[in-house]
Write a protein that holds these residues in place. Structure first.
Motif, PDB file in Angstrom:
ATOM      1  N   ASP A  44       1.311  16.158 -22.844  1.00  0.00           N
ATOM      2  CA  ASP A  44       2.430  16.315 -21.907  1.00  0.00           C
ATOM      3  C   ASP A  44       2.064  17.320 -20.815  1.00  0.00           C
ATOM      4  OD1 ASP A  44       4.042  14.461 -23.215  1.00  0.00           O
ATOM      5  OD2 ASP A  44       5.054  15.975 -24.431  1.00  0.00           O
ATOM      6  N   LYS A  45       1.366  18.382 -21.193  1.00  0.00           N
ATOM      7  CA  LYS A  45       0.896  19.369 -20.206  1.00  0.00           C
ATOM      8  C   LYS A  45      -0.132  18.746 -19.265  1.00  0.00           C
ATOM      9  CE  LYS A  45       1.627  23.393 -23.165  1.00  0.00           C
ATOM     10  NZ  LYS A  45       0.987  24.467 -23.911  1.00  0.00           N
ATOM     11  N   GLY A  46      -1.029  17.934 -19.823  1.00  0.00           N
ATOM     12  CA  GLY A  46      -2.050  17.272 -19.025  1.00  0.00           C
ATOM     13  C   GLY A  46      -1.446  16.289 -18.028  1.00  0.00           C
ATOM     14  N   ILE A  47      -0.453  15.537 -18.470  1.00  0.00           N
ATOM     15  CA  ILE A  47       0.237  14.584 -17.593  1.00  0.00           C
ATOM     16  C   ILE A  47       0.905  15.325 -16.450  1.00  0.00           C
ATOM     17  CG2 ILE A  47       2.186  12.976 -17.465  1.00  0.00           C
ATOM     18  CD1 ILE A  47       1.451  12.210 -20.439  1.00  0.00           C
ATOM     19  N   ASN A  52       1.238  16.962 -10.839  1.00  0.00           N
ATOM     20  CA  ASN A  52       1.324  18.066  -9.868  1.00  0.00           C
ATOM     21  C   ASN A  52       0.206  17.979  -8.844  1.00  0.00           C
ATOM     22  OD1 ASN A  52       3.639  19.194 -10.947  1.00  0.00           O
ATOM     23  ND2 ASN A  52       2.537  20.672 -12.202  1.00  0.00           N
ATOM     24  N   CYS A  53      -0.989  17.633  -9.292  1.00  0.00           N
ATOM     25  CA  CYS A  53      -2.118  17.489  -8.379  1.00  0.00           C
ATOM     26  C   CYS A  53      -1.848  16.371  -7.378  1.00  0.00           C
ATOM     27  CB  CYS A  53      -3.401  17.225  -9.154  1.00  0.00           C
ATOM     28  SG  CYS A  53      -4.874  17.186  -8.112  1.00  0.00           S
ATOM     29  N   ILE A  54      -1.354  15.236  -7.856  1.00  0.00           N
ATOM     30  CA  ILE A  54      -1.039  14.106  -6.976  1.00  0.00           C
ATOM     31  C   ILE A  54       0.003  14.508  -5.943  1.00  0.00           C
ATOM     32  CG2 ILE A  54      -0.014  11.780  -6.880  1.00  0.00           C
ATOM     33  CD1 ILE A  54      -2.871  11.876  -8.075  1.00  0.00           C
ATOM     34  N   THR A  60       4.510  14.754   0.874  1.00  0.00           N
ATOM     35  CA  THR A  60       5.833  14.493   0.327  1.00  0.00           C
ATOM     36  C   THR A  60       6.562  15.803   0.123  1.00  0.00           C
ATOM     37  OG1 THR A  60       7.058  13.447  -1.486  1.00  0.00           O
ATOM     38  CG2 THR A  60       4.949  14.450  -2.056  1.00  0.00           C
ATOM     39  N   THR A  61       7.877  15.745   0.194  1.00  0.00           N
ATOM     40  CA  THR A  61       8.679  16.939  -0.058  1.00  0.00           C
ATOM     41  C   THR A  61       9.157  16.979  -1.502  1.00  0.00           C
ATOM     42  OG1 THR A  61      10.655  15.765   0.701  1.00  0.00           O
ATOM     43  CG2 THR A  61       9.478  17.120   2.326  1.00  0.00           C
ATOM     44  N   SER A  62       8.924  15.906  -2.225  1.00  0.00           N
ATOM     45  CA  SER A  62       9.328  15.819  -3.630  1.00  0.00           C
ATOM     46  C   SER A  62       8.508  16.783  -4.471  1.00  0.00           C
ATOM     47  CB  SER A  62       9.138  14.388  -4.125  1.00  0.00           C
ATOM     48  OG  SER A  62       9.451  14.309  -5.495  1.00  0.00           O
ATOM     49  N   GLN A  63       9.129  17.298  -5.513  1.00  0.00           N
ATOM     50  CA  GLN A  63       8.439  18.194  -6.430  1.00  0.00           C
ATOM     51  C   GLN A  63       7.838  17.451  -7.616  1.00  0.00           C
ATOM     52  OE1 GLN A  63       7.974  21.565  -5.905  1.00  0.00           O
ATOM     53  NE2 GLN A  63       8.767  21.027  -3.905  1.00  0.00           N
ATOM     54  N   SER A  64       8.166  16.153  -7.724  1.00  0.00           N
ATOM     55  CA  SER A  64       7.637  15.357  -8.827  1.00  0.00           C
ATOM     56  C   SER A  64       7.188  13.999  -8.306  1.00  0.00           C
ATOM     57  CB  SER A  64       8.692  15.186  -9.931  1.00  0.00           C
ATOM     58  OG  SER A  64       9.829  14.535  -9.417  1.00  0.00           O
ATOM     59  N   ILE A  65       6.414  13.312  -9.106  1.00  0.00           N
ATOM     60  CA  ILE A  65       5.867  12.023  -8.704  1.00  0.00           C
ATOM     61  C   ILE A  65       6.983  10.972  -8.719  1.00  0.00           C
ATOM     62  CG2 ILE A  65       5.133  11.132 -10.940  1.00  0.00           C
ATOM     63  CD1 ILE A  65       2.390  10.587  -9.514  1.00  0.00           C
ATOM     64  N   LEU A  74      -4.055   8.381  -5.367  1.00  0.00           N
ATOM     65  CA  LEU A  74      -4.156   7.826  -6.721  1.00  0.00           C
ATOM     66  C   LEU A  74      -5.326   6.852  -6.847  1.00  0.00           C
ATOM     67  CD1 LEU A  74      -0.598   6.976  -8.089  1.00  0.00           C
ATOM     68  CD2 LEU A  74      -2.327   8.398  -9.152  1.00  0.00           C
ATOM     69  N   PRO A  75      -6.049   6.912  -7.967  1.00  0.00           N
ATOM     70  CA  PRO A  75      -7.104   5.926  -8.220  1.00  0.00           C
ATOM     71  C   PRO A  75      -6.509   4.518  -8.356  1.00  0.00           C
ATOM     72  CG  PRO A  75      -7.321   7.821  -9.680  1.00  0.00           C
ATOM     73  CD  PRO A  75      -6.000   7.945  -8.989  1.00  0.00           C
ATOM     74  N   ILE A  76      -7.378   3.520  -8.403  1.00  0.00           N
ATOM     75  CA  ILE A  76      -6.942   2.128  -8.534  1.00  0.00           C
ATOM     76  C   ILE A  76      -6.097   1.960  -9.798  1.00  0.00           C
ATOM     77  CG2 ILE A  76      -7.758  -0.245  -8.912  1.00  0.00           C
ATOM     78  CD1 ILE A  76     -10.202   0.525  -7.185  1.00  0.00           C
ATOM     79  N   ASN A  77      -4.967   1.290  -9.643  1.00  0.00           N
ATOM     80  CA  ASN A  77      -4.011   1.068 -10.736  1.00  0.00           C
ATOM     81  C   ASN A  77      -3.547   2.378 -11.378  1.00  0.00           C
ATOM     82  OD1 ASN A  77      -4.238  -1.732 -10.427  1.00  0.00           O
ATOM     83  ND2 ASN A  77      -5.927  -1.832 -11.885  1.00  0.00           N
ATOM     84  N   GLY A  78      -3.609   3.453 -10.615  1.00  0.00           N
ATOM     85  CA  GLY A  78      -3.281   4.771 -11.150  1.00  0.00           C
ATOM     86  C   GLY A  78      -1.866   4.898 -11.669  1.00  0.00           C
ATOM     87  N   MET A  79      -0.900   4.344 -10.941  1.00  0.00           N
ATOM     88  CA  MET A  79       0.496   4.479 -11.370  1.00  0.00           C
ATOM     89  C   MET A  79       0.746   3.695 -12.656  1.00  0.00           C
ATOM     90  SD  MET A  79       3.159   6.197 -10.622  1.00  0.00           S
ATOM     91  CE  MET A  79       3.016   6.644  -8.902  1.00  0.00           C
TER      92      MET A  79
END
Length: 116
Positions: A44-47, A52-54, A60-65, A74-79
């Motif tokens: 969960d910490k890693g995710i 956060n890096c993305i 973006t002004t959003s604080q979350s993805i 994002l890498p290919i098919n990252g989401m």
């Protein structure tokens, strides 16, 4: 598409994310070996670190993805891969997938720096 924020992909800015992941991934690997139940909380910490890096590397002004958006960094098919990881963070396969996403993200950011 949410574009990359050029000043946020400088090596000095993004390297701490990858250093933290290297440290965290060794703990996750050990937790899987020991089967001590800690892997999920560490994942969960890693995710969160990956997300956060993305977000911090994107305009973006959003604080979350935002899972309904596409991110240039994002890498290919990252989401899709991230969503898979989030459904079963305690599985070893998800740990391997997150590790691959971090490696691919590092390469993608390097390519984006070169093309800037």
């Amino acid at each position: 598409m949410i574009k990359v924020k050029r000043e946020s992909i400088e090596k000095e800015v993004v390297e701490p994310y990858f250093e933290q992941w290297n440290e965290l991934s060794s703990h996750i690997h050990k937790a899987h070996d020991l089967r001590n139940g800690e892997a999920k909380s560490l994942m969960d910490k890693g995710i969160l670190l990956f997300e956060n890096c993305i977000v911090n590397c994107s305009e973006t002004t959003s604080q979350s993805i935002n899972e309904s958006e596409e991110y240039e960094v994002l890498p290919i098919n990252g989401m899709e891969r991230l969503q898979f990881i989030k459904t079963r963070p305690g599985q070893y396969a998800c740990f391997r997938q997150l590790d691959e996403l971090f490696k691919e993200l590092k390469k993608r950011l390097a390519r984006l720096r070169i093309s800037a």
